[in-house]
Design an enzyme around this catalytic site. Structure first.
Site, PDB file in Angstrom:
ATOM      1  N   ASP A   9       0.845  -1.196   0.000  1.00 47.54           N
ATOM      2  CA  ASP A   9       0.000   0.000   0.000  1.00 47.54           C
ATOM      3  C   ASP A   9       0.875   1.238   0.000  1.00 47.54           C
ATOM      4  O   ASP A   9       2.039   1.215   0.400  1.00 47.54           O
ATOM      5  CB  ASP A   9      -1.000   0.009   1.161  1.00 47.54           C
ATOM      6  CG  ASP A   9      -0.345   0.325   2.496  1.00 47.54           C
ATOM      7  OD1 ASP A   9       0.883   0.101   2.613  1.00 47.54           O
ATOM      8  OD2 ASP A   9      -1.036   0.785   3.413  1.00 47.54           O
ATOM      9  N   ASP A 104      -5.642   2.366  -2.489  1.00 44.08           N
ATOM     10  CA  ASP A 104      -4.215   2.434  -2.169  1.00 44.08           C
ATOM     11  C   ASP A 104      -3.630   1.112  -1.676  1.00 44.08           C
ATOM     12  O   ASP A 104      -2.471   1.058  -1.280  1.00 44.08           O
ATOM     13  CB  ASP A 104      -3.963   3.519  -1.122  1.00 44.08           C
ATOM     14  CG  ASP A 104      -4.612   3.208   0.218  1.00 44.08           C
ATOM     15  OD1 ASP A 104      -5.624   2.486   0.234  1.00 44.08           O
ATOM     16  OD2 ASP A 104      -4.106   3.691   1.251  1.00 44.08           O
ATOM     17  N   GLU A 105      -4.412   0.028  -1.712  1.00 41.55           N
ATOM     18  CA  GLU A 105      -3.932  -1.260  -1.218  1.00 41.55           C
ATOM     19  C   GLU A 105      -4.244  -2.369  -2.214  1.00 41.55           C
ATOM     20  O   GLU A 105      -5.333  -2.409  -2.784  1.00 41.55           O
ATOM     21  CB  GLU A 105      -4.622  -1.631   0.101  1.00 41.55           C
ATOM     22  CG  GLU A 105      -4.256  -0.791   1.295  1.00 41.55           C
ATOM     23  CD  GLU A 105      -5.021  -1.259   2.520  1.00 41.55           C
ATOM     24  OE1 GLU A 105      -4.424  -1.890   3.409  1.00 41.55           O
ATOM     25  OE2 GLU A 105      -6.241  -0.996   2.568  1.00 41.55           O
TER      26      GLU A 105
END
Length: 424
Positions: A9, A104-105
């Site tokens: 991430d 974001d992951e």
């Protein structure tokens, strides 16, 4: 072959995206605000050190930001979404099997790479992402997704690990689990932490040693699954295809306080149209729609929250149908004199349109409705969102109710006229 997951991430993702295109922001506190510049939803470590909390209302920290030279940005979802897509393209160079967990992951399948030094491979991944996108990341590697999440947290908080934590070794994993608080386990929230602490479960290791039956009793089946995952037994598989959405919502703060019924009709109609667009994008439909609008809890006087639900005889994703339903709710629930601050629409229990149960006698309007929505979507994809729309959704800029983005950065990667300029 044993299973190995990696969770990668981006650190302070929204803020990092802003820093990529403006190096002057490096080492300077940066925050990104929610819709309508309402509250802080992303903060760099420098901003956190100033005491800026997640969700802090901007009007309360405005002076602090000025005093401490904090760089403030409105949410730039177009930029962030594009940077996320670019990052995932880099991840696919390291493994073809990826689950995009959030903007974001991402979980990566590292099974079959055990002949390599996984920590070195993780650092290579991290360095490539940094070189190609400019985004700083951390990587956690472990035999289950829950442990990979834990390893990622460790990589962020132990500088000596250089942004990569490999928990595939049992002894190393146990040593770390004995010192990490149980609150850092994926899925263990504040209330669950309090329950576990009262039972003497303070660390991740304590939870892993708990009887799974007791874990199920205290934290439901999720708790039992977590215990097995912490012990290294995979219970949560990689999902390369996104699961079918169960619900969808469109909510916004208005650009100003709205008191007139006719004025609130426009944004609520617009929200309904956006919801319909989202449903059609994923080939989903709904049997009902709920609309709500309310005043601000920060305003003087009593707080007002209005809500209503309209059901449909069959599944639909037609903008016209959803707009009419929402306008009915506004007609019924609006109260004169109230300063409405925010509104939204949502639908739950979504179903795939192809599998939806139909009424015995189809409406004569159904084929025309589907053709009209298909044509509208094609036109808007070609000429831009809003090129063709329902008149009831109004003109946001003219009416002034649209979401405010007073600190928005350019869309550096998706709009030709906003590309960064280099001068020699």
């Amino acid at each position: 072959m044993s299973q190995v997951f990696a969770l990668i991430d981006a650190n302070s993702f929204y803020c990092s995206c802003e820093r990529v295109f403006d190096p002057r922001l490096n080492n300077r506190p940066v925050i990104v605000l929610s819709n309508n510049d309402g509250c802080a939803v992303a903060r760099t470590p420098e901003a956190k050190a100033l005491g800026i909390d997640m969700g802090a209302p901007f009007f309360k920290i405005r002076e602090l930001c000025k005093k401490e030279n904090v760089a403030v940005f409105s949410s730039n979802y177009t930029l962030y979404g594009d940077m996320s897509a670019r990052s995932n393209q880099v991840y696919k160079m390291f493994t073809p099997d990826i689950e995009v967990y959030s903007i974001d992951e991402s979980f990566l399948d590292f099974s079959g790479f055990q002949t390599r030094d996984l920590a070195v491979y993780g650092r290579e991944l991290r360095q490539t992402v940094k070189q190609w996108t400019g985004l700083p990341t951390c990587v956690g590697i472990a035999p289950t997704k829950t442990l990979a999440k834990l390893a990622n947290w460790t990589a962020k908080h132990v500088p000596d690990m250089q942004g990569v934590c490999d928990m595939t070794d049992r002894r190393k994993r146990e040593a770390l689990m004995r010192v990490i608080p149980v609150s850092e386990v994926w899925g263990v929230g504040r209330a669950s932490t309090a329950k576990l602490n009262n039972m003497g479960v303070k660390t991740v290791w304590d939870l892993a040693e708990l009887d799974p039956a007791l874990g199920r009793q205290v934290l439901t089946v999720v708790g039992e699954r977590l215990i097995h995952e912490l012990r290294g037994t995979m219970c949560i598989a990689l999902e390369q295809e996104a699961p079918l959405r169960k619900g969808c919502a469109v909510t916004r703060m208005f650009g100003h306080r709205i008191t007139e019924r006719d004025e609130i009709m426009e944004p609520m109609s617009f929200f309904a149209a956006r919801l319909a667009e989202k449903l059609r994008k994923y080939d989903l439909g709904t049997n009902s729609i709920t609309a709500f609008f309310h005043s601000s809890p920060h305003d003087a006087g009593p707080y007002h929250y209005e809500q209503g639900t309209v059901s449909f005889p069959e599944v639909t994703n037609d903008s016209s149908v959803l707009i009419r339903a929402v306008r009915r709710v506004v007609e019924a629930k609006y109260k004169r004199g109230v300063k409405y601050f925010k509104g939204g629409v949502m639908s739950m229990d979504l179903v795939g349109v192809e599998k939806a149960q139909r009424v015995l006698f189809d409406s004569l309007e159904a084929p025309q409705s589907e053709s009209l929505m298909t044509a509208m979507d094609k036109i808007n994809r070609k000429y831009g969102r809003g090129a063709l729309k329902h008149a009831t959704t109004g003109t946001q800029v003219k009416k002034g109710w649209s979401t405010q983005f007073n600190y928005k950065s350019p869309s550096y990667t998706t709009r030709m006229e906003e590309l960064p300029k280099a001068r020699a």
